[in-house]
Design an enzyme around this catalytic site. Structure first.
Site, mmCIF file in Angstrom:
data_model
loop_
_atom_site.group_PDB
_atom_site.id
_atom_site.type_symbol
_atom_site.label_atom_id
_atom_site.label_comp_id
_atom_site.label_asym_id
_atom_site.label_seq_id
_atom_site.Cartn_x
_atom_site.Cartn_y
_atom_site.Cartn_z
ATOM 1 C CB SER A 11 -28.745 -49.789 -1.104
ATOM 2 O OG SER A 11 -29.275 -48.611 -0.550
ATOM 3 C CD GLU A 13 -22.123 -45.504 4.134
ATOM 4 O OE1 GLU A 13 -22.831 -44.632 3.594
ATOM 5 O OE2 GLU A 13 -21.507 -45.324 5.200
ATOM 6 C CE1 TYR A 45 -11.682 -42.066 -3.208
ATOM 7 C CE2 TYR A 45 -12.471 -39.852 -2.823
ATOM 8 C CZ TYR A 45 -11.578 -40.718 -3.404
ATOM 9 O OH TYR A 45 -10.572 -40.227 -4.184
ATOM 10 C CB ALA A 47 -10.587 -35.928 1.906
ATOM 11 N N GLY A 103 -17.758 -34.172 0.610
ATOM 12 C CA GLY A 103 -16.815 -34.778 1.550
ATOM 13 C C GLY A 103 -16.360 -33.775 2.597
ATOM 14 C CG ASP A 104 -17.053 -33.509 6.115
ATOM 15 O OD1 ASP A 104 -17.411 -32.364 5.776
ATOM 16 O OD2 ASP A 104 -17.824 -34.380 6.554
ATOM 17 C CB ALA A 120 -22.084 -32.431 -3.588
ATOM 18 C CE1 TYR A 142 -25.523 -34.371 5.411
ATOM 19 C CE2 TYR A 142 -26.020 -33.384 3.279
ATOM 20 C CZ TYR A 142 -25.166 -34.088 4.107
ATOM 21 O OH TYR A 142 -23.951 -34.520 3.614
ATOM 22 C CG HIS A 146 -24.199 -30.009 5.710
ATOM 23 N ND1 HIS A 146 -23.235 -29.042 5.923
ATOM 24 C CD2 HIS A 146 -23.529 -31.168 5.498
ATOM 25 C CE1 HIS A 146 -22.030 -29.602 5.818
ATOM 26 N NE2 HIS A 146 -22.181 -30.882 5.564
ATOM 27 C CD GLN A 173 -25.406 -38.021 8.102
ATOM 28 O OE1 GLN A 173 -25.341 -39.238 8.214
ATOM 29 N NE2 GLN A 173 -24.376 -37.285 7.728
ATOM 30 C CD GLN A 209 -19.321 -46.982 16.424
ATOM 31 O OE1 GLN A 209 -20.353 -47.657 16.474
ATOM 32 N NE2 GLN A 209 -18.232 -47.401 15.835
ATOM 33 C CG PHE A 213 -20.791 -42.088 14.138
ATOM 34 C CD1 PHE A 213 -19.421 -41.840 14.094
ATOM 35 C CD2 PHE A 213 -21.236 -43.367 13.852
ATOM 36 C CE1 PHE A 213 -18.524 -42.844 13.793
ATOM 37 C CE2 PHE A 213 -20.353 -44.379 13.547
ATOM 38 C CZ PHE A 213 -19.001 -44.128 13.518
ATOM 39 C CG HIS A 263 -28.182 -46.354 1.897
ATOM 40 N ND1 HIS A 263 -27.608 -47.025 0.839
ATOM 41 C CD2 HIS A 263 -27.144 -45.782 2.574
ATOM 42 C CE1 HIS A 263 -26.291 -46.870 0.871
ATOM 43 N NE2 HIS A 263 -25.978 -46.132 1.917
HETATM 44 P P1 FAD Z 1 -22.753 -30.387 -0.330
HETATM 45 O O1 FAD Z 1 -24.015 -30.837 -0.976
HETATM 46 O O2 FAD Z 1 -21.764 -29.665 -1.180
HETATM 47 O O3 FAD Z 1 -23.171 -29.477 0.914
HETATM 48 C C1 FAD Z 1 -22.215 -29.094 1.900
HETATM 49 C C2 FAD Z 1 -22.632 -27.766 2.556
HETATM 50 O O4 FAD Z 1 -22.471 -26.698 1.617
HETATM 51 C C3 FAD Z 1 -24.089 -27.685 2.999
HETATM 52 O O5 FAD Z 1 -24.145 -26.892 4.144
HETATM 53 C C4 FAD Z 1 -24.803 -27.009 1.826
HETATM 54 O O6 FAD Z 1 -25.961 -26.288 2.234
HETATM 55 C C5 FAD Z 1 -23.719 -26.076 1.309
HETATM 56 N N1 FAD Z 1 -23.740 -25.948 -0.159
HETATM 57 C C6 FAD Z 1 -23.981 -26.936 -1.064
HETATM 58 N N2 FAD Z 1 -23.854 -26.474 -2.315
HETATM 59 C C7 FAD Z 1 -23.525 -25.164 -2.220
HETATM 60 C C8 FAD Z 1 -23.235 -24.166 -3.161
HETATM 61 N N3 FAD Z 1 -23.256 -24.415 -4.470
HETATM 62 N N4 FAD Z 1 -22.913 -22.910 -2.703
HETATM 63 C C9 FAD Z 1 -22.863 -22.654 -1.381
HETATM 64 N N5 FAD Z 1 -23.126 -23.584 -0.429
HETATM 65 C C10 FAD Z 1 -23.439 -24.822 -0.837
HETATM 66 N N6 FAD Z 1 -18.146 -38.130 3.628
HETATM 67 C C11 FAD Z 1 -16.977 -38.641 3.186
HETATM 68 O O7 FAD Z 1 -15.925 -38.021 3.383
HETATM 69 N N7 FAD Z 1 -16.938 -39.849 2.535
HETATM 70 C C12 FAD Z 1 -18.045 -40.548 2.259
HETATM 71 O O8 FAD Z 1 -17.977 -41.629 1.657
HETATM 72 C C13 FAD Z 1 -19.301 -40.020 2.691
HETATM 73 N N8 FAD Z 1 -20.462 -40.658 2.410
HETATM 74 C C14 FAD Z 1 -21.648 -40.068 2.759
HETATM 75 C C15 FAD Z 1 -22.839 -40.691 2.378
HETATM 76 C C16 FAD Z 1 -24.063 -40.128 2.700
HETATM 77 C C17 FAD Z 1 -25.331 -40.810 2.258
HETATM 78 C C18 FAD Z 1 -24.115 -38.916 3.453
HETATM 79 C C19 FAD Z 1 -25.434 -38.328 3.855
HETATM 80 C C20 FAD Z 1 -22.936 -38.304 3.834
HETATM 81 C C21 FAD Z 1 -21.698 -38.858 3.479
HETATM 82 N N9 FAD Z 1 -20.493 -38.239 3.804
HETATM 83 C C22 FAD Z 1 -19.302 -38.783 3.381
HETATM 84 C C23 FAD Z 1 -20.477 -36.994 4.580
HETATM 85 C C24 FAD Z 1 -20.455 -35.761 3.658
HETATM 86 O O9 FAD Z 1 -19.296 -35.754 2.874
HETATM 87 C C25 FAD Z 1 -20.500 -34.518 4.544
HETATM 88 O O10 FAD Z 1 -21.765 -34.394 5.139
HETATM 89 C C26 FAD Z 1 -20.063 -33.226 3.869
HETATM 90 O O11 FAD Z 1 -19.887 -32.240 4.881
HETATM 91 C C27 FAD Z 1 -21.076 -32.667 2.889
HETATM 92 O O12 FAD Z 1 -21.109 -33.375 1.726
HETATM 93 P P2 FAD Z 1 -22.293 -33.092 0.659
HETATM 94 O O13 FAD Z 1 -22.020 -33.908 -0.525
HETATM 95 O O14 FAD Z 1 -23.607 -33.192 1.302
HETATM 96 O O15 FAD Z 1 -21.965 -31.555 0.342
#
Ligand code: FAD
Length: 282
Positions: A11, A13, A45, A47, A103-104, A120, A142, A146, A173, A209, A213, A263
């Site tokens: 796939s 991205e 996507y 924020a 997301g961030d 998430a 990760y 993370h 990641q 770059q 990243f 991917h």
């Molecule tokens: P989560 O799974 O929520 O985790 C974030 C942090 O919180 C981690 O440290 C985790 O240990 C902790 N955590 C998780 N759940 C809980 C909980 N319930 N209670 C307490 N702590 C918790 N970013 C973008 O903005 N746009 C994109 O399109 C994008 N695409 C991506 C695609 C991929 C394949 C990857 C790997 C990353 C992508 N990112 C993107 C980056 C991502 O948004 C960041 O890494 C973000 O900081 C974490 O997102 P996550 O969904 O992994 O978060």
């Protein structure tokens, strides 16, 4: 000889381009990449408001081209209603797959704007509650953990929460340490996490770059690789040639070790990804 099964395990991205020229480039890259019959193209996507519209525009174009598309959807900074509206829209245009993320926040955004869902796993739960089994849900994984995780164990437990909430598969990641991926898979197995975890592959085309990243997302560039890439200075051709060999070997190792697919973070460029994928001869 290509088999249908092998081809479906790749796939690509894309990111939503900012300019008309960028969009033309994306169309060209998609035309070349789709010849490899990927399972889907995903679209990142952000924020921020304007970047979200660009995601919808890119997703719409791909769907009009009858290309299987998985939009990324992040929950940070968004209300429940906004997310439900987007999900309804994606359902209405025939989207069947999503990449669900926290997301961030863009730098400079206040902490008061975090939105209704803080992680998430809550987004995955909301999608599954509202549209049970309607979407195939990908989440992020990760292997090198993370950057905000309080500990590797906690990060793995948090990853498991996403799976329990209904994630169907995960994309990692990017990383250059194959051992980190294999150890991550072992850890997941110990925790009875049994969804496919597909390695995210970042082709190496530009050292500055890549270093930026990697620092931002917590990926380690191993010292031997960093030194070699740094040593090429401005010689982009040398960086690309060496980077290509390194990533081909990484992919070979991952696939031989049981990775369920690849991917590619294409950065909207077809050549670096195709050079790697075609060299794998799959
Ligand atoms: P989560 O799974 O929520 O985790 C974030 C942090 O919180 C981690 O440290 C985790 O240990 C902790 N955590 C998780 N759940 C809980 C909980 N319930 N209670 C307490 N702590 C918790 N970013 C973008 O903005 N746009 C994109 O399109 C994008 N695409 C991506 C695609 C991929 C394949 C990857 C790997 C990353 C992508 N990112 C993107 C980056 C991502 O948004 C960041 O890494 C973000 O900081 C974490 O997102 P996550 O969904 O992994 O978060």
């Amino acid at each position: 000889m290509h088999t249908e099964h092998q081809k479906r395990n790749i796939s690509f991205e894309l990111f939503p381009p900012k300019t008309e020229k960028g969009f033309e480039n994306l169309k060209h890259s998609v035309a070349e990449l789709k010849a490899e019959q990927p399972a889907y193209f995903s679209v990142t996507y952000g924020a921020g408001g304007s970047t979200q519209k660009r995601t919808f525009d890119t997703v719409n174009w791909l769907m009009e081209e009858q290309i299987t598309t998985a939009p990324h959807l992040s929950c940070i900074g968004a209300s429940r209603e906004e997310i439900l509206e987007i999900l309804e829209y994606y359902k209405s245009i025939g989207i069947g797959r999503l990449v669900a993320l926290r997301g961030d926040l863009p730098s400079g955004t206040g902490l008061g704007d975090l939105g209704d869902l803080s992680h998430a796993n809550q987004l995955v739960a909301l999608i599954q509650e509202t549209y049970p089994q309607q979407f195939h849900i990908e989440v992020a994984a990760y292997p090198e953990f993370h950057p905000q995780a309080s500990s590797p164990q906690q990060d793995l437990s948090n990853f498991k929460l996403k799976v329990e909430a209904g994630a169907d598969s995960a994309i990692t990641q990017f990383f250059y340490n194959a051992d980190a991926y294999f150890r991550f898979l072992d850890n997941c197995q110990q925790l009875q996490i049994d969804i496919p975890i597909v390695p995210g592959i970042m082709p190496i085309t530009n050292f500055t770059q890549l270093a930026r990243f990697s620092d931002a997302c917590g990926t380690e560039i191993p010292r031997w690789l960093r030194k070699r890439l740094e040593g090429f200075g401005d010689d982009l051709e040398a960086i690309r040639g060496y980077g290509k060999d390194v990533v081909i070997q990484l992919c070979e190792r991952l696939l031989a070790g049981g990775a369920p697919g690849l991917h590619f973070y294409t950065m909207n460029q077809s050549k670096p990804t195709l050079d790697i994928w075609q060299a794998l001869g799959r």
